[in-house]
Design a protein around this motif. Structure first.
Motif, PDB file in Angstrom:
ATOM      1  N   GLN A   1      29.639  55.675  63.273  1.00 35.99           N
ATOM      2  CA  GLN A   1      28.750  56.561  63.891  1.00 35.99           C
ATOM      3  C   GLN A   1      28.713  58.128  63.453  1.00 35.99           C
ATOM      4  O   GLN A   1      27.755  58.634  63.102  1.00 35.99           O
ATOM      5  N   ILE A   2      30.125  58.636  63.265  1.00 33.57           N
ATOM      6  CA  ILE A   2      30.163  59.873  63.155  1.00 33.57           C
ATOM      7  C   ILE A   2      29.922  60.242  61.763  1.00 33.57           C
ATOM      8  O   ILE A   2      29.199  61.225  61.344  1.00 33.57           O
ATOM      9  N   THR A   3      30.205  59.271  60.926  1.00 29.73           N
ATOM     10  CA  THR A   3      29.870  59.350  59.342  1.00 29.73           C
ATOM     11  C   THR A   3      28.193  59.246  58.995  1.00 29.73           C
ATOM     12  O   THR A   3      27.868  60.245  58.395  1.00 29.73           O
ATOM     13  N   ASP A   4      27.692  58.440  59.879  1.00 31.49           N
ATOM     14  CA  ASP A   4      26.022  58.350  59.821  1.00 31.49           C
ATOM     15  C   ASP A   4      25.495  59.834  60.201  1.00 31.49           C
ATOM     16  O   ASP A   4      24.603  60.287  59.683  1.00 31.49           O
ATOM     17  N   GLU A   5      26.258  60.467  61.239  1.00 36.00           N
ATOM     18  CA  GLU A   5      25.732  61.492  61.716  1.00 36.00           C
ATOM     19  C   GLU A   5      26.325  62.828  60.797  1.00 36.00           C
ATOM     20  O   GLU A   5      25.096  63.616  60.756  1.00 36.00           O
ATOM     21  N   LEU A   6      27.210  62.581  60.155  1.00 35.04           N
ATOM     22  CA  LEU A   6      27.431  63.797  59.352  1.00 35.04           C
ATOM     23  C   LEU A   6      27.063  63.773  57.962  1.00 35.04           C
ATOM     24  O   LEU A   6      26.591  65.063  57.187  1.00 35.04           O
ATOM     25  N   VAL A   7      27.161  62.849  57.418  1.00 35.05           N
ATOM     26  CA  VAL A   7      26.733  62.560  55.784  1.00 35.05           C
ATOM     27  C   VAL A   7      25.618  61.755  55.639  1.00 35.05           C
ATOM     28  O   VAL A   7      25.024  61.851  54.500  1.00 35.05           O
ATOM     29  N   GLY A   8      25.129  60.650  56.443  1.00 37.55           N
ATOM     30  CA  GLY A   8      24.054  59.744  56.035  1.00 37.55           C
ATOM     31  C   GLY A   8      24.453  59.016  55.118  1.00 37.55           C
ATOM     32  O   GLY A   8      25.541  58.380  54.925  1.00 37.55           O
ATOM     33  N   HIS A   9      23.274  58.868  53.998  1.00 40.10           N
ATOM     34  CA  HIS A   9      23.522  57.920  52.812  1.00 40.10           C
ATOM     35  C   HIS A   9      23.857  56.604  53.223  1.00 40.10           C
ATOM     36  O   HIS A   9      25.048  56.130  52.616  1.00 40.10           O
ATOM     37  N   ALA A  10      23.122  56.049  53.936  1.00 44.24           N
ATOM     38  CA  ALA A  10      23.595  54.581  54.253  1.00 44.24           C
ATOM     39  C   ALA A  10      23.692  53.427  53.214  1.00 44.24           C
ATOM     40  O   ALA A  10      24.061  52.444  53.379  1.00 44.24           O
ATOM     41  N   GLU A  11      22.988  53.957  52.158  1.00 46.94           N
ATOM     42  CA  GLU A  11      22.821  53.051  50.981  1.00 46.94           C
ATOM     43  C   GLU A  11      24.272  53.004  50.310  1.00 46.94           C
ATOM     44  O   GLU A  11      24.347  52.001  49.342  1.00 46.94           O
ATOM     45  N   ILE A  12      25.229  54.102  50.399  1.00 50.47           N
ATOM     46  CA  ILE A  12      26.433  53.951  49.587  1.00 50.47           C
ATOM     47  C   ILE A  12      27.436  53.172  50.493  1.00 50.47           C
ATOM     48  O   ILE A  12      27.527  53.258  51.917  1.00 50.47           O
ATOM     49  N   PRO A  13      28.299  52.377  49.876  1.00 54.44           N
ATOM     50  CA  PRO A  13      29.514  51.493  50.493  1.00 54.44           C
ATOM     51  C   PRO A  13      30.385  52.400  51.628  1.00 54.44           C
ATOM     52  O   PRO A  13      30.610  53.754  51.259  1.00 54.44           O
ATOM     53  N   LEU A  14      30.619  52.245  52.685  1.00 56.79           N
ATOM     54  CA  LEU A  14      31.471  52.978  53.709  1.00 56.79           C
ATOM     55  C   LEU A  14      32.373  53.867  53.064  1.00 56.79           C
ATOM     56  O   LEU A  14      32.491  54.970  53.560  1.00 56.79           O
ATOM     57  N   ALA A  15      33.186  53.156  52.475  1.00 56.87           N
ATOM     58  CA  ALA A  15      34.753  53.832  52.173  1.00 56.87           C
ATOM     59  C   ALA A  15      34.336  55.118  51.181  1.00 56.87           C
ATOM     60  O   ALA A  15      34.968  56.063  51.240  1.00 56.87           O
ATOM     61  N   LEU A  16      33.252  55.035  50.297  1.00 62.32           N
ATOM     62  CA  LEU A  16      32.693  56.200  49.601  1.00 62.32           C
ATOM     63  C   LEU A  16      32.097  57.283  50.407  1.00 62.32           C
ATOM     64  O   LEU A  16      32.408  58.218  50.238  1.00 62.32           O
TER      65      LEU A  16
ATOM     66  N   ARG B   1      32.255  39.866  65.540  1.00 62.56           N
ATOM     67  CA  ARG B   1      32.947  40.531  66.344  1.00 62.56           C
ATOM     68  C   ARG B   1      32.661  42.019  66.150  1.00 62.56           C
ATOM     69  O   ARG B   1      32.385  42.464  65.013  1.00 62.56           O
ATOM     70  N   PRO B   2      32.837  42.857  67.047  1.00 60.37           N
ATOM     71  CA  PRO B   2      32.771  44.297  67.071  1.00 60.37           C
ATOM     72  C   PRO B   2      33.895  44.889  65.774  1.00 60.37           C
ATOM     73  O   PRO B   2      35.176  44.244  65.812  1.00 60.37           O
ATOM     74  N   THR B   3      33.622  45.828  64.995  1.00 58.06           N
ATOM     75  CA  THR B   3      34.393  46.254  63.859  1.00 58.06           C
ATOM     76  C   THR B   3      35.230  47.273  64.551  1.00 58.06           C
ATOM     77  O   THR B   3      34.721  48.133  65.436  1.00 58.06           O
ATOM     78  N   PRO B   4      36.446  47.729  64.214  1.00 58.37           N
ATOM     79  CA  PRO B   4      37.065  48.728  64.661  1.00 58.37           C
ATOM     80  C   PRO B   4      36.697  49.976  64.131  1.00 58.37           C
ATOM     81  O   PRO B   4      37.120  51.204  64.754  1.00 58.37           O
ATOM     82  N   PHE B   5      35.699  49.890  63.405  1.00 58.57           N
ATOM     83  CA  PHE B   5      34.956  51.199  62.653  1.00 58.57           C
ATOM     84  C   PHE B   5      33.952  51.690  63.312  1.00 58.57           C
ATOM     85  O   PHE B   5      33.453  52.777  62.704  1.00 58.57           O
TER      86      PHE B   5
ATOM     87  N   GLY C   1      41.240  54.086  60.764  1.00 64.40           N
ATOM     88  CA  GLY C   1      41.162  52.924  61.896  1.00 64.40           C
ATOM     89  C   GLY C   1      41.991  53.374  63.322  1.00 64.40           C
ATOM     90  O   GLY C   1      41.565  53.002  64.244  1.00 64.40           O
ATOM     91  N   GLY C   2      43.121  54.133  63.150  1.00 64.58           N
ATOM     92  CA  GLY C   2      43.609  54.498  61.915  1.00 64.58           C
ATOM     93  C   GLY C   2      45.377  54.733  62.110  1.00 64.58           C
ATOM     94  O   GLY C   2      45.842  54.748  63.273  1.00 64.58           O
ATOM     95  N   ALA C   3      45.828  54.744  61.101  1.00 67.26           N
ATOM     96  CA  ALA C   3      47.245  55.117  61.128  1.00 67.26           C
ATOM     97  C   ALA C   3      47.731  55.771  59.862  1.00 67.26           C
ATOM     98  O   ALA C   3      47.408  55.613  58.704  1.00 67.26           O
ATOM     99  N   CYS C   4      48.784  56.656  60.085  1.00 68.53           N
ATOM    100  CA  CYS C   4      49.309  57.324  58.900  1.00 68.53           C
ATOM    101  C   CYS C   4      50.874  57.541  58.963  1.00 68.53           C
ATOM    102  O   CYS C   4      51.479  57.865  59.952  1.00 68.53           O
ATOM    103  N   VAL C   5      51.351  57.114  57.802  1.00 70.80           N
ATOM    104  CA  VAL C   5      53.077  57.096  57.790  1.00 70.80           C
ATOM    105  C   VAL C   5      53.435  57.932  56.929  1.00 70.80           C
ATOM    106  O   VAL C   5      53.167  58.002  55.904  1.00 70.80           O
ATOM    107  N   VAL C   6      54.222  59.138  57.065  1.00 70.06           N
ATOM    108  CA  VAL C   6      54.946  60.062  56.229  1.00 70.06           C
ATOM    109  C   VAL C   6      56.259  59.770  56.374  1.00 70.06           C
ATOM    110  O   VAL C   6      56.855  59.722  57.383  1.00 70.06           O
ATOM    111  N   THR C   7      57.027  59.535  55.283  1.00 73.81           N
ATOM    112  CA  THR C   7      58.506  59.288  54.994  1.00 73.81           C
ATOM    113  C   THR C   7      59.301  60.359  54.152  1.00 73.81           C
ATOM    114  O   THR C   7      58.629  60.643  52.960  1.00 73.81           O
ATOM    115  N   LEU C   8      60.371  60.650  54.820  1.00 70.25           N
ATOM    116  CA  LEU C   8      61.091  61.840  53.716  1.00 70.25           C
ATOM    117  C   LEU C   8      62.310  61.252  53.247  1.00 70.25           C
ATOM    118  O   LEU C   8      62.990  60.723  54.072  1.00 70.25           O
ATOM    119  N   TYR C   9      62.520  61.088  51.843  1.00 71.27           N
ATOM    120  CA  TYR C   9      63.616  60.592  51.555  1.00 71.27           C
ATOM    121  C   TYR C   9      64.377  61.396  50.915  1.00 71.27           C
ATOM    122  O   TYR C   9      64.147  62.517  50.215  1.00 71.27           O
TER     123      TYR C   9
END
Length: 394
Positions: A133-148, A124-128, A383-391
């Motif tokens: 697509q934008i990472t291919d456009e900006l950095v290329g290097h398709a041989e490197i794992p996506l997170a890197l 099924r389609p990936t949420p990424f 994908g994405g979500a960011c949580v910032v918590t102040l204690y």
């Protein structure tokens, strides 16, 4: 109704390499029991539970909690990528603050597989799709794992824009190892130097070495969240409260800016940070200790700026001046962070909560940030979500 929210108890088990841990439900049960024990409450007092994990079938939360107690309460399973643990915490805090519940459990665990993170459903389609697509456009290097490619690309963008040196990312990893040496729950406790990090195998020439990336690990952590009234009534430790919390998702700038730093969540972090500072009536300069999402050393550096801990473009100086460690402006990742502690996706956000709760209680042993009163947590999932918590400490 808006109740003051207390972190009454926290629990965490030592993180382990994939294949060396107990099954997810055993890890989850242990972390939940530790949090309940730390809070001094019985599971019967828990009115709701939010359980986070990324890799697992539906209702894994129930599987982990049923041995602790089968009381018929709502158990909600949460998946928000690498911010899953803090997303469970966000829901628990929201339930208590709104008055929907008085005492809630947030639990996170992950039983990871070795190697780079990959999709579990190839049919099924990936949420990424857009991220790729934008990472291919900006950095290329398709041989490197996506997170890197994502985070290495973001680090390279900072290098290109501000002249940041690769050694600066190495210094962040070395700092993490010095902090982790004092953390018995961290997976990697061996100290490494900046030179050691630079000499480790190059994953992307001139951009990232192996030691700049966090390892996949297995583990679990939990927190008991309650109202101030509940804590007083039952004589619980009300020393640590959640003063403000925000969750953000992607803005148009994630893709439209054509900037890899924004692809990996810079604007999400900046906006969530702004919200919590405003809600708490403080600024970044008031923060004593931070646990932030250092899945790669590159992301730690970028996040310094996103959270306002230093000016934009000032992160390299921030690192070189030692302002990110003991004796500097703000101690970042005293636990050793994801780089040394490991990153079991569903547990990470609650492991950060565990660390900061002990810092504000003054019970962090050799890791203790002296006089810590205000703590900031940043947990990011693409994908994405960011949580910032102040204690805050009472």
């Amino acid at each position: 109704m808006s109740n003051q929210v207390i972190v009454a108890g926290v629990g965490m088990i030592p993180f382990a390499k994939p294949g060396a841990s107990e099954p997810y439900h055993v890890m989850g049960e242990k972390a939940a029991r530790l949090a309940l024990q730390d809070a001094g409450v019985d599971y019967k007092a828990i009115q709701q539970a939010y359980v986070g994990y990324v890799y697992g079938d539906s209702t894994c939360g129930q599987r982990a909690l049923y041995p602790v107690g089968m009381t018929g309460i709502p158990v909600l399973n949460v998946n928000n990528n690498c911010s899953t643990g803090s997303s469970a915490l966000f829901l628990a805090r929201q339930a208590v603050q709104s008055g929907a519940a008085d005492c809630v459990l947030a639990l996170g665990f992950e039983q990871m597989q070795p190697g780079a993170i990959k999709a579990a459903f190839a049919d099924r389609p990936t949420p990424f799709d857009e991220f790729d697509q934008i990472t291919d456009e900006l950095v290329g290097h398709a041989e490197i794992p996506l997170a890197l490619r994502y985070f290495g690309g973001a680090g390279k963008a900072h290098m290109d824009k501000y002249g940041t040196q690769l050694e600066t990312f190495a210094a962040i990893r070395a700092k993490a190892s010095r902090h982790a040496a004092n953390n018995p729950l961290a997976l990697f406790r061996k100290e490494v130097s900046t030179e050691d990090v630079m000499a480790s195998p190059m994953l992307w020439d001139g951009v990232m070495t192996r030691l700049m990336a966090c390892p996949p690990t297995c583990g679990a952590a939990a927190a008991v969240i309650c109202s101030e009234g509940f804590a007083k009534k039952h004589g619980l430790n009300a020393q640590v409260s959640i003063a403000a919390q925000a969750m953000t998702t992607d803005f148009h700038s994630t893709f439209d800016s054509k900037d890899m730093m924004r692809v990996v969540g810079y604007d999400m972090a900046r906006d969530a940070g702004r919200q919590v500072y405003e809600a708490a009536g403080i600024g970044p300069g008031d923060v004593d200790v931070v646990e932030l999402h250092d899945c790669f050393a590159q992301n730690e550096l970028i996040t310094y700026e996103g959270l306002g801990l230093c000016p934009e473009g000032g992160a390299e100086k921030f690192v070189r001046d030692g302002d990110n460690t003991y004796g500097g402006k703000v101690v970042t990742n005293p636990s050793g962070g994801l780089l040394s502690k490991g990153h079991p996706l569903g547990a990470t956000g609650l492991a950060q909560c565990y660390e900061l709760t002990h810092q504000l209680r003054g019970t962090a042993d050799q890791r203790q940030v002296q006089g810590a009163r205000v703590a900031l947590q940043h947990n990011l999932g693409l994908g994405g979500a960011c949580v910032v918590t102040l204690y805050k400490a009472a």
